[in-house]
Motif scaffolding. Structure first.
Motif, mmCIF file in Angstrom:
data_model
loop_
_atom_site.group_PDB
_atom_site.id
_atom_site.type_symbol
_atom_site.label_atom_id
_atom_site.label_comp_id
_atom_site.label_asym_id
_atom_site.label_seq_id
_atom_site.Cartn_x
_atom_site.Cartn_y
_atom_site.Cartn_z
ATOM 1 N N GLY A 131 -13.556 18.147 133.624
ATOM 2 C CA GLY A 131 -14.422 17.015 133.927
ATOM 3 C C GLY A 131 -13.740 15.660 133.859
ATOM 4 O O GLY A 131 -14.380 14.634 134.072
ATOM 5 N N SER A 136 -8.958 8.420 136.686
ATOM 6 C CA SER A 136 -10.182 7.951 136.045
ATOM 7 C C SER A 136 -10.255 6.430 135.991
ATOM 8 O O SER A 136 -9.261 5.756 135.689
ATOM 9 C CB SER A 136 -10.251 8.511 134.627
ATOM 10 O OG SER A 136 -11.317 7.918 133.918
ATOM 11 N N LYS A 161 -28.675 4.371 136.923
ATOM 12 C CA LYS A 161 -28.815 4.535 138.370
ATOM 13 C C LYS A 161 -29.680 3.434 138.975
ATOM 14 O O LYS A 161 -29.414 2.965 140.078
ATOM 15 C CB LYS A 161 -29.449 5.899 138.699
ATOM 16 C CG LYS A 161 -28.443 6.977 139.006
ATOM 17 C CD LYS A 161 -29.085 8.276 139.412
ATOM 18 C CE LYS A 161 -29.827 8.158 140.709
ATOM 19 N NZ LYS A 161 -30.341 9.429 141.215
ATOM 20 N N GLY A 167 -20.865 3.752 139.507
ATOM 21 C CA GLY A 167 -20.958 5.191 139.313
ATOM 22 C C GLY A 167 -21.688 5.537 138.027
ATOM 23 O O GLY A 167 -21.512 4.873 137.012
ATOM 24 N N GLY A 169 -22.686 9.086 135.790
ATOM 25 C CA GLY A 169 -22.571 10.529 135.613
ATOM 26 C C GLY A 169 -23.383 10.995 134.427
ATOM 27 O O GLY A 169 -23.363 10.359 133.370
ATOM 28 N N LYS A 170 -24.101 12.090 134.616
ATOM 29 C CA LYS A 170 -24.918 12.659 133.539
ATOM 30 C C LYS A 170 -24.223 13.901 133.015
ATOM 31 O O LYS A 170 -23.954 14.839 133.759
ATOM 32 C CB LYS A 170 -26.316 13.002 134.069
ATOM 33 C CG LYS A 170 -27.219 13.613 133.023
ATOM 34 C CD LYS A 170 -28.698 13.657 133.406
ATOM 35 C CE LYS A 170 -29.011 14.509 134.588
ATOM 36 N NZ LYS A 170 -30.456 14.721 134.779
ATOM 37 N N TYR A 171 -23.939 13.900 131.707
ATOM 38 C CA TYR A 171 -23.288 15.017 131.042
ATOM 39 C C TYR A 171 -24.225 15.523 129.942
ATOM 40 O O TYR A 171 -24.036 15.229 128.757
ATOM 41 C CB TYR A 171 -21.928 14.585 130.480
ATOM 42 C CG TYR A 171 -20.950 14.210 131.566
ATOM 43 C CD1 TYR A 171 -20.108 15.171 132.110
ATOM 44 C CD2 TYR A 171 -20.895 12.918 132.067
ATOM 45 C CE1 TYR A 171 -19.216 14.840 133.118
ATOM 46 C CE2 TYR A 171 -20.010 12.578 133.081
ATOM 47 C CZ TYR A 171 -19.176 13.541 133.605
ATOM 48 O OH TYR A 171 -18.296 13.213 134.615
ATOM 49 N N HIS A 178 -21.889 8.540 131.717
ATOM 50 C CA HIS A 178 -20.743 7.762 132.183
ATOM 51 C C HIS A 178 -21.279 6.630 133.055
ATOM 52 O O HIS A 178 -22.123 6.856 133.914
ATOM 53 C CB HIS A 178 -19.811 8.668 133.003
ATOM 54 C CG HIS A 178 -18.754 7.921 133.749
ATOM 55 N ND1 HIS A 178 -17.482 7.773 133.254
ATOM 56 C CD2 HIS A 178 -18.783 7.291 134.944
ATOM 57 C CE1 HIS A 178 -16.759 7.076 134.124
ATOM 58 N NE2 HIS A 178 -17.534 6.776 135.153
ATOM 59 N N ARG A 185 -22.488 5.659 143.185
ATOM 60 C CA ARG A 185 -22.585 7.112 143.335
ATOM 61 C C ARG A 185 -23.127 7.675 142.044
ATOM 62 O O ARG A 185 -23.151 6.996 141.023
ATOM 63 C CB ARG A 185 -21.217 7.726 143.649
ATOM 64 C CG ARG A 185 -20.244 7.594 142.481
ATOM 65 C CD ARG A 185 -18.805 7.441 142.935
ATOM 66 N NE ARG A 185 -17.881 7.507 141.811
ATOM 67 C CZ ARG A 185 -17.700 6.531 140.926
ATOM 68 N NH1 ARG A 185 -18.390 5.417 140.996
ATOM 69 N NH2 ARG A 185 -16.821 6.680 139.950
ATOM 70 N N SER A 186 -23.573 8.922 142.084
ATOM 71 C CA SER A 186 -24.040 9.565 140.850
ATOM 72 C C SER A 186 -23.731 11.052 140.936
ATOM 73 O O SER A 186 -23.567 11.609 142.013
ATOM 74 C CB SER A 186 -25.536 9.334 140.643
ATOM 75 O OG SER A 186 -26.292 9.900 141.693
ATOM 76 N N TRP A 187 -23.658 11.671 139.775
ATOM 77 C CA TRP A 187 -23.396 13.108 139.694
ATOM 78 C C TRP A 187 -24.003 13.661 138.416
ATOM 79 O O TRP A 187 -24.318 12.911 137.501
ATOM 80 C CB TRP A 187 -21.891 13.399 139.767
ATOM 81 C CG TRP A 187 -21.083 12.800 138.647
ATOM 82 C CD1 TRP A 187 -20.723 13.408 137.473
ATOM 83 C CD2 TRP A 187 -20.532 11.491 138.577
ATOM 84 N NE1 TRP A 187 -19.986 12.559 136.684
ATOM 85 C CE2 TRP A 187 -19.866 11.361 137.344
ATOM 86 C CE3 TRP A 187 -20.552 10.380 139.446
ATOM 87 C CZ2 TRP A 187 -19.210 10.201 136.957
ATOM 88 C CZ3 TRP A 187 -19.898 9.231 139.046
ATOM 89 C CH2 TRP A 187 -19.238 9.156 137.816
ATOM 90 N N GLY A 188 -24.184 14.944 138.424
ATOM 91 C CA GLY A 188 -24.726 15.608 137.251
ATOM 92 C C GLY A 188 -26.231 15.522 137.152
ATOM 93 O O GLY A 188 -26.822 15.954 136.173
#
Length: 189
Positions: A131, A136, A161, A167, A169-171, A178, A185-188
């Motif tokens: 990950g 980075s 968001k 950006g 990120g969901k962890y 993050h 952008r987004s992820w997770g």
């Protein structure tokens, strides 16, 4: 002056988030007292580091002006604690973190898991986890990994968001979000 920087961050979106809520708090550094007389618009950031045991709680922007001493305090706090190396933290990342915190309507400071990372630290973390990105934004002072006890990862993710400024990120498995000032952008999640 334009409202959108080259990486797609909308100043208008961030200003809207800051205007949506008000913060009333005393600063933690001596020079701000003079600035606060008649101040209408302030930005504040509070964080704790379990790695170093340090805390920062500072007003870093007042009525359109960043406060260099406060930004230096945040930059030092967000250093790579493994190597003690310091890299300037991008003001846009600080703004995103503060705006998301305001949207969450919580008084608890963020717990900082990772701010600036030296290339050596990033390589070590990358060798242990898929990950961690090779390039980075942590290595350029443009990202932070954060946690709150009083809000869920999903709530933090949605608040960041909503800023629509970088950006996110969901962890969920590691219980952190993050945030960075890179492309939107987004992820997770």
């Amino acid at each position: 002056m334009t409202d959108t920087s080259s990486n797609g961050i909308s100043r208008r979106a961030l200003l809207g988030v800051f205007a949506a809520t008000a913060v009333s708090a005393a600063p933690t550094f001596s020079k701000a007292a003079g600035f606060l007389r008649g101040a209408g618009d302030i930005r504040r950031l509070a964080m704790y580091s379990g790695r170093t045991g340090e805390m920062v709680d500072t007003i870093y922007w007042i009525e359109g002006d960043y406060i260099p001493d406060a930004l230096n305090e945040v930059t030092y706090f967000m250093r790579d604690w493994r190597t003690d190396q310091i890299k300037g933290i991008d003001n846009r990342t600080i703004d995103i973190m503060a705006a998301a915190h305001r949207l969450l309507d919580v008084s608890e400071p963020y717990t900082l898991l990772s701010g600036y990372r030296s290339p050596e630290t990033n390589a070590m973390l990358r060798s242990r986890s898929r990950g961690v990105a090779r390039n980075s934004l942590h290595m350029t002072g443009k990202a932070a990994d954060l946690r709150l006890k009083d809000r869920s990862v999903n709530q933090m993710f949605q608040a960041a968001k909503a800023c629509n400024a970088g950006g996110v990120g969901k962890y969920s498995g590691s219980n952190f979000v993050h945030m960075d000032c890179g492309a939107v952008r987004s992820w997770g999640g």
